[in-house]
Scaffold this motif. Structure first.
Motif, PDB file in Angstrom:
ATOM      1  N   SER A 221       0.939  -1.303   0.098  1.00 54.70           N
ATOM      2  CA  SER A 221      -0.073   0.015  -0.063  1.00 54.70           C
ATOM      3  C   SER A 221       0.706   1.327   0.043  1.00 54.70           C
ATOM      4  CB  SER A 221      -0.879   0.007   1.277  1.00 54.70           C
ATOM      5  OG  SER A 221      -1.467   1.301   1.391  1.00 54.70           O
ATOM      6  N   ASN A 224       1.454   3.047   3.815  1.00 54.37           N
ATOM      7  CA  ASN A 224       2.124   2.462   4.630  1.00 54.37           C
ATOM      8  C   ASN A 224       3.379   3.170   5.314  1.00 54.37           C
ATOM      9  OD1 ASN A 224       0.762   0.246   4.230  1.00 54.37           O
ATOM     10  ND2 ASN A 224       2.463  -1.345   3.472  1.00 54.37           N
ATOM     11  N   VAL A 228       2.242   1.765  10.527  1.00 54.27           N
ATOM     12  CA  VAL A 228       1.342   0.786   9.756  1.00 54.27           C
ATOM     13  C   VAL A 228       2.170  -0.483   9.456  1.00 54.27           C
ATOM     14  CG1 VAL A 228       0.361   0.201   7.752  1.00 54.27           C
ATOM     15  CG2 VAL A 228      -0.102   2.598   8.739  1.00 54.27           C
ATOM     16  N   GLU A 229       3.620  -0.271   9.061  1.00 54.66           N
ATOM     17  CA  GLU A 229       4.364  -1.509   8.879  1.00 54.66           C
ATOM     18  C   GLU A 229       4.624  -2.465  10.325  1.00 54.66           C
ATOM     19  OE1 GLU A 229       7.852   0.123   7.072  1.00 54.66           O
ATOM     20  OE2 GLU A 229       6.823   0.306   5.027  1.00 54.66           O
ATOM     21  N   LEU A 232       1.112  -4.151  11.077  1.00 53.72           N
ATOM     22  CA  LEU A 232       0.808  -4.901  10.039  1.00 53.72           C
ATOM     23  C   LEU A 232       1.907  -6.245  10.187  1.00 53.72           C
ATOM     24  CD1 LEU A 232      -0.562  -5.836   7.475  1.00 53.72           C
ATOM     25  CD2 LEU A 232       0.933  -4.647   5.925  1.00 53.72           C
ATOM     26  N   TYR A 277      -4.244   2.741   9.534  1.00 56.00           N
ATOM     27  CA  TYR A 277      -4.540   3.520   8.283  1.00 56.00           C
ATOM     28  C   TYR A 277      -5.639   4.793   8.561  1.00 56.00           C
ATOM     29  CZ  TYR A 277      -2.413   0.050   5.474  1.00 56.00           C
ATOM     30  OH  TYR A 277      -1.468  -0.887   4.588  1.00 56.00           O
TER      31      TYR A 277
END
Length: 282
Positions: A221, A224, A228-229, A232, A277
């Motif tokens: 995405s 990111n 987020v990383e 995730l 996000y």
């Protein structure tokens, strides 16, 4: 000023906020008292809750004395109804409102199935009809995204508007992972005992593939960032437990308690991804 008066003022303020008209903050339209990102997140949670309710009901069919699961079924019903009211009260779109009304109508029938002591007849009906409520709640998510797009059309910056819609689609995709985490357990339970059939096995395999494919999409995405990383990666680590035990998944190798907990752990992990996000700044 006494406590009673303070409480009345607080309650009145909450009511005003709940039914507030859309506002503009720094030129950006809002979904009533919510940001559109938050509205996409909350409407997406409604999808997940439909699957959590169905999953918990099927789990309780074989584990009727699990007090924690009983509480989860009750609280999930309450949260679903409250959030549907919030979404309806804050929308300015007749399409969104109509779709929420449709959800409420189906919800009344579905709720009657999952109330009371779980039984095989109702369990079969839950398996047969849960996807109807899921589709209707998903339609609400898409309507909220459309409402956001229409609100952004007033912006003079077309590129920002396109990027904003793309971000909401990414929030939506991450939110679907929460729903699929619950749906995975739902069809794991539906693929055993008296409920087992080829259709339920096919749905279980389909959910497995959908989760795996969406993780790949999220990894690449454009939205990111470091946060987020991080979350995730944590969600992927949870998912690897399932991927490394694929045969166990399709041959009912997990105990019901293991699968129940695994689905909740996955949902929590993907919820953190969705929230990350939601907070991305364009």
């Amino acid at each position: 000023m006494n406590k009673t008066t303070l409480f009345k003022i607080f309650a009145l303020t909450c009511t005003v906020l709940l039914f507030a008209k859309p506002m503009n903050v720094n030129g950006q339209s809002k979904y009533g008292m919510l940001t559109f990102n938050k509205a996409v997140n909350i409407s997406g949670k409604q999808r997940m809750l439909t699957q959590k309710l169905a999953k918990t009901y099927l789990y309780l069919l074989g584990n009727p004395t699990d007090a924690k699961a009983k509480r989860e079924l009750l609280t999930t019903k309450i949260i679903f109804e409250k959030q549907n009211k919030i979404l309806g009260a804050n929308s300015q779109s007749q399409l969104t409102k109509n779709l929420i009304s449709k959800v409420n109508k189906t919800w009344g029938k579905f709720k009657s199935l999952i109330e009371g002591v779980p039984n095989l007849k109702n369990a079969k009906e839950v398996v047969a009809t849960n996807s109807i409520l899921l589709k209707e709640t998903n339609d609400v998510v898409e309507a909220v995204i459309l409402e956001s797009k229409n609100a952004n059309n007033a912006s003079s910056d077309d590129s920002l508007s396109e990027e904003d819609v793309e971000l909401k689609q990414t929030i939506n995709k991450a939110g679907k992972q929460r729903m699929l985490s619950q749906r995975l357990a739902l069809y794991y339970f539906a693929n055993s005992g008296s409920l087992k059939d080829k259709n339920n096995e096919a749905r279980l395999r389909g959910v497995y593939s959908n989760i795996d494919d969406a993780i790949t999409d999220l990894l690449i995405s454009n939205f990111n960032n470091a946060k987020v990383e991080e979350v995730l990666g944590a969600a992927m680590a949870k998912w690897e437990v399932v991927r490394n035990n694929e045969e166990k998944l399709f041959k009912n190798g997990f105990t019901p308690k293991e699968m129940y907990k695994l689905s909740n752990d996955l949902t929590k992990a993907f919820n953190k991804v969705t929230i990350s996000y939601e907070k991305v700044k364009l």
